[in-house]
Design a protein around this motif. Structure first.
Motif, PDB file in Angstrom:
ATOM      1  N   SER A   1      17.328   0.453 -29.382  1.00 31.13           N
ATOM      2  CA  SER A   1      17.009   1.533 -28.327  1.00 31.13           C
ATOM      3  C   SER A   1      17.702   1.191 -27.095  1.00 31.13           C
ATOM      4  N   VAL A   2      18.153  -0.205 -26.833  1.00 30.83           N
ATOM      5  CA  VAL A   2      18.699  -0.281 -25.527  1.00 30.83           C
ATOM      6  C   VAL A   2      20.173  -0.112 -25.645  1.00 30.83           C
ATOM      7  N   GLU A   3      20.652  -0.390 -26.632  1.00 37.51           N
ATOM      8  CA  GLU A   3      22.177  -0.271 -26.964  1.00 37.51           C
ATOM      9  C   GLU A   3      22.566   1.083 -27.326  1.00 37.51           C
ATOM     10  N   SER A   4      21.704   1.908 -27.769  1.00 34.60           N
ATOM     11  CA  SER A   4      22.276   3.316 -27.958  1.00 34.60           C
ATOM     12  C   SER A   4      22.598   4.152 -26.846  1.00 34.60           C
ATOM     13  N   SER A   5      23.693   4.614 -26.909  1.00 36.91           N
ATOM     14  CA  SER A   5      24.188   5.187 -25.701  1.00 36.91           C
ATOM     15  C   SER A   5      24.566   4.534 -24.544  1.00 36.91           C
ATOM     16  N   GLY A   6      24.379   3.279 -24.754  1.00 41.28           N
ATOM     17  CA  GLY A   6      24.627   2.308 -23.473  1.00 41.28           C
ATOM     18  C   GLY A   6      26.122   1.877 -23.369  1.00 41.28           C
ATOM     19  N   PRO A   7      26.302   0.957 -22.524  1.00 42.05           N
ATOM     20  CA  PRO A   7      27.998   0.407 -22.384  1.00 42.05           C
ATOM     21  C   PRO A   7      28.410  -0.301 -23.419  1.00 42.05           C
ATOM     22  N   ARG A   8      27.561  -0.933 -24.243  1.00 42.21           N
ATOM     23  CA  ARG A   8      28.208  -1.540 -25.350  1.00 42.21           C
ATOM     24  C   ARG A   8      28.057  -0.996 -26.844  1.00 42.21           C
ATOM     25  N   GLN A   9      27.637   0.385 -26.709  1.00 45.16           N
ATOM     26  CA  GLN A   9      27.751   0.950 -27.833  1.00 45.16           C
ATOM     27  C   GLN A   9      29.158   1.111 -28.631  1.00 45.16           C
ATOM     28  N   VAL A  10      29.670   1.022 -29.658  1.00 43.60           N
ATOM     29  CA  VAL A  10      30.827   1.188 -30.512  1.00 43.60           C
ATOM     30  C   VAL A  10      30.895   2.440 -30.777  1.00 43.60           C
ATOM     31  N   LEU A  11      29.996   2.904 -31.855  1.00 45.74           N
ATOM     32  CA  LEU A  11      29.960   4.065 -32.589  1.00 45.74           C
ATOM     33  C   LEU A  11      28.537   4.271 -33.187  1.00 45.74           C
ATOM     34  N   ALA A  12      28.088   5.304 -33.532  1.00 45.26           N
ATOM     35  CA  ALA A  12      27.050   5.984 -33.955  1.00 45.26           C
ATOM     36  C   ALA A  12      26.937   6.926 -35.192  1.00 45.26           C
ATOM     37  N   THR A  13      26.431   6.817 -36.138  1.00 39.99           N
ATOM     38  CA  THR A  13      26.376   7.850 -37.319  1.00 39.99           C
ATOM     39  C   THR A  13      24.855   8.067 -37.492  1.00 39.99           C
ATOM     40  N   ASP A  14      24.728   8.979 -38.412  1.00 40.87           N
ATOM     41  CA  ASP A  14      23.387   9.476 -38.620  1.00 40.87           C
ATOM     42  C   ASP A  14      22.332   8.370 -38.780  1.00 40.87           C
ATOM     43  N   SER A  15      22.701   7.157 -39.550  1.00 34.82           N
ATOM     44  CA  SER A  15      21.662   6.329 -39.917  1.00 34.82           C
ATOM     45  C   SER A  15      22.050   4.661 -39.447  1.00 34.82           C
ATOM     46  N   PHE A  16      23.422   4.648 -38.777  1.00 30.37           N
ATOM     47  CA  PHE A  16      23.584   3.447 -38.163  1.00 30.37           C
ATOM     48  C   PHE A  16      24.196   3.405 -36.811  1.00 30.37           C
ATOM     49  N   LEU A  17      24.310   2.110 -36.238  1.00 32.90           N
ATOM     50  CA  LEU A  17      24.621   2.057 -34.849  1.00 32.90           C
ATOM     51  C   LEU A  17      25.572   0.775 -34.769  1.00 32.90           C
ATOM     52  N   ALA A  18      26.762   0.810 -34.211  1.00 31.12           N
ATOM     53  CA  ALA A  18      27.681  -0.306 -34.101  1.00 31.12           C
ATOM     54  C   ALA A  18      27.807  -0.478 -32.630  1.00 31.12           C
ATOM     55  N   PHE A  19      27.628  -1.860 -32.283  1.00 33.19           N
ATOM     56  CA  PHE A  19      27.695  -2.026 -30.794  1.00 33.19           C
ATOM     57  C   PHE A  19      28.027  -3.509 -30.682  1.00 33.19           C
ATOM     58  N   CYS A  20      28.715  -3.633 -29.560  1.00 37.38           N
ATOM     59  CA  CYS A  20      28.849  -5.288 -28.885  1.00 37.38           C
ATOM     60  C   CYS A  20      27.653  -5.813 -28.397  1.00 37.38           C
ATOM     61  N   PRO A  21      27.429  -7.162 -28.963  1.00 32.82           N
ATOM     62  CA  PRO A  21      26.030  -7.556 -28.425  1.00 32.82           C
ATOM     63  C   PRO A  21      26.099  -8.182 -27.091  1.00 32.82           C
ATOM     64  N   TRP A  22      25.018  -8.259 -26.210  1.00 35.57           N
ATOM     65  CA  TRP A  22      25.016  -8.644 -24.987  1.00 35.57           C
ATOM     66  C   TRP A  22      25.695 -10.007 -24.899  1.00 35.57           C
ATOM     67  N   ALA A  23      25.322 -11.064 -25.705  1.00 31.91           N
ATOM     68  CA  ALA A  23      25.912 -12.194 -25.465  1.00 31.91           C
ATOM     69  C   ALA A  23      26.705 -12.574 -26.618  1.00 31.91           C
ATOM     70  N   PRO A  24      28.080 -12.045 -26.861  1.00 30.95           N
ATOM     71  CA  PRO A  24      28.811 -12.302 -28.192  1.00 30.95           C
ATOM     72  C   PRO A  24      29.503 -13.716 -28.123  1.00 30.95           C
ATOM     73  N   THR A  25      29.463 -14.363 -29.135  1.00 30.75           N
ATOM     74  CA  THR A  25      30.136 -15.398 -29.378  1.00 30.75           C
ATOM     75  C   THR A  25      31.647 -15.339 -29.473  1.00 30.75           C
ATOM     76  N   TYR A  26      32.015 -14.309 -30.237  1.00 33.07           N
ATOM     77  CA  TYR A  26      33.337 -14.178 -30.232  1.00 33.07           C
ATOM     78  C   TYR A  26      33.987 -13.021 -29.512  1.00 33.07           C
ATOM     79  N   PRO A  27      35.136 -12.987 -29.154  1.00 30.24           N
ATOM     80  CA  PRO A  27      35.706 -11.715 -28.191  1.00 30.24           C
ATOM     81  C   PRO A  27      35.881 -10.470 -29.153  1.00 30.24           C
ATOM     82  N   TYR A  28      35.133  -9.656 -28.711  1.00 26.06           N
ATOM     83  CA  TYR A  28      35.397  -8.049 -29.708  1.00 26.06           C
ATOM     84  C   TYR A  28      34.424  -8.238 -30.766  1.00 26.06           C
ATOM     85  N   GLU A  29      33.490  -9.083 -30.781  1.00 24.18           N
ATOM     86  CA  GLU A  29      32.472  -9.480 -31.999  1.00 24.18           C
ATOM     87  C   GLU A  29      31.647  -8.011 -31.815  1.00 24.18           C
ATOM     88  N   PHE A  30      31.177  -7.425 -33.038  1.00 23.58           N
ATOM     89  CA  PHE A  30      30.291  -6.069 -33.042  1.00 23.58           C
ATOM     90  C   PHE A  30      29.325  -6.519 -34.203  1.00 23.58           C
TER      91      PHE A  30
END
Length: 353
Positions: free
Chosen positions: A215-244
């Protein structure tokens, strides 16, 4: 042959050889089939025509007249013209023939019992996972779902782990696109920790932490891509650069129970995000893991998801010794770069110019 050793104090397990072997090949570190450094197509055990170089196929997915057939090798015949092929690893990190030897604390160890299967994702040696078609990704996901369901019916299988090592920098020795499936008789520490955190959050807040996160990441600054059933985003505190991470939007703990429609949508998401990442990061090596709930007698469940770790940097003593991670790419910036590339990739896949 290996044994599973536990740290003196911490809930940390290490698979070590239980003989005098000191080999540390990428195959033995990450479970990939050992290739002996041979990279030409004629010698690749994953390529069509070289099936005899591997263990017999437990499952060979064949596409015929638009229908999927689940076949397997026999003593008399080897299935050819396959789309996806699954077999037991010849260099397993766990095995069902592990010797039943245990040792007590403080030097605790147990047999490294389990199944290690290799999923060859495509017959095309030169095609990478980020380049595979959406249809082929759908076939791979169907096979993974089949394997997960079957493995959880086997004795002493408490957890089924699925992971990808793509590129030498991510631990892969074979360039041919493939995934590894490894089972364990106990829940891996990372999953146990995640399940405990999720359980604690639900008790305190009455809701799933992953659903809140979505809910927080949908349409937020860390969202990468959204489809009908799935959401891709970079986490708030990622361990790796460009982790998603890729999460199903609906609350579900079991990958084996997702629908065919969701598999098709996930195939589109996988192709678009991995393809976009590959272009944005210039074919950087990466690891990908499926975080699934244990499906046997376990009340602590997690909202299943996929995590992708591009391998662009080397950890320092801070990360290795203290578990404090330095990430020089802000996740919001990473999401901006990945999102742009992934949306372009998605547009091309669905025919939008």
């Amino acid at each position: 042959m290996r044994e599973l050793r536990k740290d003196y104090v911490l809930d940390r397990f290490v698979l070590v050889p239980n003989n005098t072997s000191s080999s540390t090949s990428a195959a033995e570190r990450g479970g990939d089939e050992k290739r002996d450094g041979v990279d030409d197509d004629d010698k690749c055990p994953y390529c069509p025509g070289n099936e005899s170089m591997t263990s017999p196929a437990l499952l060979a997915l064949v596409v015929k007249d638009g229908m999927l057939q689940r076949l397997s090798d026999s003593e008399d015949s080897i299935i050819d013209d396959w789309s996806v092929r699954v077999f037991e690893s010849k260099n397993p990190v766990v095995t069902t023939t592990a010797a039943a030897s245990y040792s007590d604390k403080p030097l605790y160890s147990e047999p490294a019992y389990g199944y290690h299967q290799v999923v060859v994702a495509t017959p095309d040696h030169k095609q990478s996972l980020p380049q595979m078609s959406v249809e082929q990704w759908g076939n791979v996901l169907v096979v993974i779902q089949d394997r997960v369901r079957w493995l959880y019916t086997q004795k002493s299988v408490t957890y089924v782990s699925i992971y990808v090592n793509s590129g030498a920098g991510a631990g892969a020795q074979s360039p041919h696109p493939h995934l590894n499936i490894v089972t364990f008789s106990s829940i891996p520490p990372a999953i146990e920790l995640e399940a405990e955190g999720s359980h604690r959050f639900m008790n305190e807040n009455g809701s799933c932490p992953a659903c809140n996160m979505i809910s927080v990441e949908s349409s937020g600054p860390r969202q990468v891509l959204a489809t009908d059933s799935f959401l891709a985003f970079c986490p708030w505190a990622p361990t790796y650069p460009y982790e998603f991470w890729i999460y199903p939007k609906r609350h579900i703990t079991s990958f084996s129970k997702i629908t065919q429609k969701e598999i098709n949508d996930l195939a589109l998401m996988m192709r678009a995000t991995l393809g976009g990442m590959s272009k944005a990061l210039k074919d950087a090596p990466f690891n990908m893991v499926f975080h699934l709930s244990p499906e046997k007698k376990n009340s602590r469940q997690i909202h299943w998801h996929i995590e992708v770790y591009p391998q662009l940097t080397t950890w320092s003593g801070l990360e290795r010794g203290f578990g404090v991670y330095v990430n020089n790419v802000k996740p919001e910036k990473a999401a901006e770069i990945l999102g742009s590339a992934c949306r372009k990739e998605l547009a091309g896949l669905v025919g939008i110019t």
